[in-house]
Design an enzyme around this catalytic site. Structure first.
Site, PDB file in Angstrom:
ATOM      1  N   GLU A  70       0.789  -1.226   0.000  1.00 15.21           N
ATOM      2  CA  GLU A  70       0.000   0.000   0.000  1.00 15.21           C
ATOM      3  C   GLU A  70       0.830   1.289   0.000  1.00 15.21           C
ATOM      4  O   GLU A  70       0.283   2.372  -0.119  1.00 15.21           O
ATOM      5  CB  GLU A  70      -1.028   0.004   1.136  1.00 15.21           C
ATOM      6  CG  GLU A  70      -0.473   0.048   2.532  1.00 15.21           C
ATOM      7  CD  GLU A  70      -0.363  -1.339   3.145  1.00 15.21           C
ATOM      8  OE1 GLU A  70      -0.261  -2.331   2.394  1.00 15.21           O
ATOM      9  OE2 GLU A  70      -0.342  -1.421   4.394  1.00 15.21           O
ATOM     10  N   ASN A  71       2.157   1.162   0.115  1.00 16.89           N
ATOM     11  CA  ASN A  71       2.973   2.367  -0.067  1.00 16.89           C
ATOM     12  C   ASN A  71       3.111   2.737  -1.544  1.00 16.89           C
ATOM     13  O   ASN A  71       3.738   3.743  -1.875  1.00 16.89           O
ATOM     14  CB  ASN A  71       4.360   2.202   0.581  1.00 16.89           C
ATOM     15  CG  ASN A  71       5.105   0.985   0.081  1.00 16.89           C
ATOM     16  OD1 ASN A  71       4.530  -0.074  -0.113  1.00 16.89           O
ATOM     17  ND2 ASN A  71       6.394   1.140  -0.144  1.00 16.89           N
TER      18      ASN A  71
END
Lengths: 242, 234
Positions: A70-71
């Site tokens: 999710e980064n």
């Protein structure tokens, strides 16, 4: 009153756990291995930190999945070889990783945009507590742990398919499958499936944990004693194949 | 083209004074504006509100500003790697607002897109929802979250040109483009500053209109938080 009965339930589960440690239960890799079977060809999957990360090691041959970090990465590859670490290329656990052919990079807003818009097929994450109505707590222990929720609240609020991977009891020997969560919530009524070292469980829409599979060598009775929340089990619950 | 180049980090942050609200790009220690953080530590500016996904580690990133007690309030999603942070929080020296990571990113996006608020399901039914307006769309509850209002956004890019156009590299992109759009004044430090015309317009991630100051950064440490490797097959 509720707390009293909860603590009584926890007390009994605590006593049981001491006995259970002698049994042949699944370890963390066993939990990961079982969850890997839930992953279907063509899935986009988000793996949380801890046991969920291990799931990547057991994705069956021939099953093509794309892992989201999710980064801002789709198509997370394995750890780099020594000397090839790139400080600009990490996963959500801040570990150095690699990309794969077909990977794509994007910013944090788009990353959560695709999560919110349910483009991710499956989310696997850890938990401190799950309640029998599907609430989850996994981000805060008041007065003790103040790390923050990271992306967990976004994931549980939006994902269409969430599997919780966790130990059945906490370090104090208390059941993590509860009538209701005692810790601050991460999300409400969002968990549908749980895999622990003792078994596989569905969270029923009407409330309660339905035992689908037992871990090898573990009896329904033992699972019942280690589960503080309502447990439903058929007479003949199959043993997990891992 | 308008030239946005300033000499260095000290010049870029010269008008950041006590009590300002800053956005700082990066995820963990990946893609953080190292030069500007050093300059802010050197300048000793205090009572800052910092909006950043993380708070650095004890001796790097925003952790350096925490050591000097320059931060009054942190707005972050995850602050787990910093013992000094935890100490200041538990002793009440530091005010902390923990918010979901997607909410953080999207509140930046809203500011950069000129939208006053967003609706997100993240945090519904949790303590994050306390005091917030809830709206039901199509049977599902959403929280109304406001666009951020930050005096300065400080970001780190891989390449940039003198007109402020930015290109990010790999996962060091993270929060940088959305924060770049969200600051009243946006400062970009870059690993490689080039003349206008050298970057392909099709490859620009952040258009220069969002960037007010840009400078060539130096001495990047790019510290790795979790060095993980695999062994060569036998």
């Amino acid at each position: 009153m509720v707390e009293q009965s909860l603590s009584a339930a926890r007390k009994s589960s605590h006593q049981l756990i001491i006995k259970l440690t002698n049994q042949k239960m699944l370890d963390k890799n066993g939990i990961a291995k079982r969850i890997a079977k839930e992953i279907k060809d063509g899935y986009y999957v988000n793996l949380g930190i801890g046991i969920p990360t291990l799931v990547a090691n057991y994705i069956p041959e021939g099953v093509n999945v794309v892992l989201q970090s999710e980064n801002g990465l789709l198509g997370m590859g394995p750890f780099p070889f020594e000397g090839e670490e790139d400080p600009d290329l990490i996963n959500a656990g801040k570990q150095t990783i690699t990309t794969l052919p077909g990977s794509s990079i994007f910013d944090s807003a788009m990353s959560f945009g695709m999560i919110r818009a349910q483009k991710i097929d499956l989310t696997i994450l850890g938990a401190m507590e799950v309640s029998e109505n599907g609430d989850i707590a996994n981000w805060k222990i008041p007065g003790k742990m103040v790390k923050g929720m990271g992306g967990a609240m976004d994931l549980v609020a939006s994902a269409k398919n969430i599997i919780v991977a966790m130990q059945h009891v906490n370090k104090a020997g208390e059941s993590k499958l509860l009538p209701s969560c005692t810790l601050p919530l991460t999300g409400v009524k969002c968990i549908k499936k749980i895999v622990t070292e003792l078994g596989v469980f569905d969270v029923l829409p009407e409330g309660g944990f339905k035992l689908l599979e037992r871990a090898p060598g573990v009896s329904v009775d033992e699972i019942r004693k280690a589960t503080a929340g309502k447990l439903y089990a058929d007479d003949d619950v199959p043993e997990m194949v891992v | 083209m308008i030239n946005k180049v300033v000499a260095n980090a000290d010049v870029a942050i010269a008008d950041i004074t006590n009590g300002k609200t800053l956005m700082l790009g990066g995820f963990g220690l990946c893609g953080i504006p190292e030069n500007c953080i050093s300059a802010l530590v050197k300048k000793g500016v205090k009572d800052l509100t910092c909006i950043s996904n993380n708070a650095g580690v004890d001796d790097f990133g925003i952790g350096l500003m925490l050591q000097q007690r320059q931060v009054k309030k942190m707005i972050s999603s995850y602050v787990g790697e910093n013992a000094e942070f935890e100490r200041q929080l538990l002793s009440g020296e530091l005010e902390v607002e923990l918010i979901p990571q997607g909410t953080l990113a999207t509140r930046c996006l809203a500011a950069g897109y000129g939208m006053p608020a967003i609706f997100t399901p993240a945090g519904v039914g949790t303590e994050v929802a306390e005091g917030k307006e809830t709206r039901n769309f199509d049977g599902k509850d959403y929280l109304m979250e406001y666009a951020f209002d930050a005096d300065f956004a400080i970001v780190k890019a891989w390449k940039g040109d003198t007109a402020g156009n930015l290109i990010f590299r790999s996962t060091s992109r993270n929060f940088n483009p959305v924060m770049a759009m969200a600051g009243k004044i946006t400062i970009a430090e870059v690993e490689e500053l080039v003349e206008v015309g050298e970057l392909d317009p099709d490859h620009i991630h952040t258009p220069g209109v969002y960037v007010h100051r840009i400078f060539q950064g130096k001495d990047y440490e790019k510290r790795i938080e979790q060095r993980t490797v695999r062994k060569l097959a036998d």
